[in-house]
Design a protein around this motif. Structure first.
Motif, short mmCIF file in Angstrom:
data_model
loop_
_atom_site.label_atom_id
_atom_site.label_comp_id
_atom_site.label_asym_id
_atom_site.label_seq_id
_atom_site.Cartn_x
_atom_site.Cartn_y
_atom_site.Cartn_z
N GLN A 127 14.66 -14.54 3.19
CA GLN A 127 13.53 -14.42 4.12
C GLN A 127 13.01 -12.98 4.10
O GLN A 127 13.78 -12.04 3.99
CB GLN A 127 13.94 -14.77 5.56
CG GLN A 127 14.38 -16.22 5.75
CD GLN A 127 15.80 -16.45 5.32
OE1 GLN A 127 16.68 -15.63 5.56
NE2 GLN A 127 16.05 -17.59 4.67
N GLN B 198 10.51 -10.42 6.29
CA GLN B 198 9.83 -10.19 7.57
C GLN B 198 9.01 -8.92 7.47
O GLN B 198 9.56 -7.83 7.38
CB GLN B 198 10.84 -10.08 8.70
CG GLN B 198 10.22 -9.91 10.07
CD GLN B 198 9.43 -11.12 10.50
OE1 GLN B 198 9.89 -12.26 10.40
NE2 GLN B 198 8.21 -10.89 10.98
N SER C 40 6.03 -6.28 8.95
CA SER C 40 5.54 -5.77 10.23
C SER C 40 4.72 -4.51 10.00
O SER C 40 4.78 -3.91 8.91
CB SER C 40 6.72 -5.46 11.16
OG SER C 40 7.56 -4.48 10.60
N CYS D 218 8.86 -4.18 5.39
CA CYS D 218 9.25 -5.54 5.04
C CYS D 218 10.75 -5.55 4.81
O CYS D 218 11.26 -4.82 3.95
CB CYS D 218 8.52 -5.99 3.78
SG CYS D 218 8.97 -7.65 3.23
N SER E 65 16.26 -10.57 4.04
CA SER E 65 17.57 -11.03 4.51
C SER E 65 17.92 -12.33 3.83
O SER E 65 17.07 -12.98 3.22
CB SER E 65 17.56 -11.20 6.03
OG SER E 65 16.61 -12.18 6.41
N THR F 271 14.91 -3.07 2.38
CA THR F 271 13.65 -2.90 3.08
C THR F 271 12.69 -2.08 2.24
O THR F 271 13.11 -1.12 1.58
CB THR F 271 13.87 -2.19 4.43
OG1 THR F 271 14.77 -2.99 5.23
CG2 THR F 271 12.57 -2.01 5.18
N GLY G 212 6.59 -12.65 1.77
CA GLY G 212 6.60 -12.58 3.22
C GLY G 212 5.39 -13.30 3.79
O GLY G 212 4.53 -13.80 3.06
N GLN G 213 5.30 -13.34 5.12
CA GLN G 213 4.28 -14.13 5.79
C GLN G 213 2.93 -13.45 5.85
O GLN G 213 1.95 -14.08 6.18
CB GLN G 213 4.74 -14.50 7.21
CG GLN G 213 4.49 -13.43 8.26
CD GLN G 213 5.52 -12.32 8.24
OE1 GLN G 213 6.33 -12.18 7.33
NE2 GLN G 213 5.50 -11.49 9.27
N THR H 110 0.76 -9.63 6.86
CA THR H 110 0.40 -8.89 8.08
C THR H 110 -1.01 -8.35 7.90
O THR H 110 -1.36 -7.83 6.83
CB THR H 110 1.42 -7.77 8.35
OG1 THR H 110 1.11 -7.12 9.59
CG2 THR H 110 1.46 -6.73 7.24
#
Length: 114
Positions: free
Chosen positions: A2, A4, A6, A21, A24, A76, A105-106, A108
């Motif tokens: 995953q 993530q 931000s 980012c 994990s 990261t 990732g999703q 941003t």
């Protein structure tokens, strides 16, 4: 695996943002990590990438303004974006590449107002 992301947001022309980012899950040996962006109505394009050895590559349009870095111990990747311009407005996606597979990732959103 995953990812993530931000750190996106709204900033004025000339301002700065820092994207992060974090990866994990079942992390194998990472080939490289990078950032891509997609503006409305356009294709997703490379912004910057950093490989296992720390070698970086940037899109011409961001050279001298953006800096990619990686914390290997935390899996990261960061993107420091300075002197942002309206044309930098896009959804920014982080990408993690192993040898033979990629993860995204999703996204941003970064919006630069003129």
């Amino acid at each position: 695996v995953q990812l993530q992301a931000s750190g996106g947001g709204l900033v004025q022309t000339g301002g700065s943002l820092r994207l992060s980012c974090a990866a994990s899950g079942d992390i194998d040996i990472i080939k490289d990590m990078g950032w891509y962006r997609q503006a409305p109505g356009k294709e997703r394009r490379l912004v910057a990438v950093i490989d296992l050895g720390g070698t970086t590559r940037y899109a011409e349009s961001v050279k001298g303004r953006f800096t990619i870095s990686r914390d290997a111990t935390k899996n990261t990747v960061h993107l420091q974006m300075n002197n942002l311009q309206p044309e930098d407005t896009a959804v920014y996606y982080c990408k993690l590449s192993f040898w033979g597979s990629d993860y995204w990732g999703q996204g941003t959103l970064v919006t630069v107002s003129s």
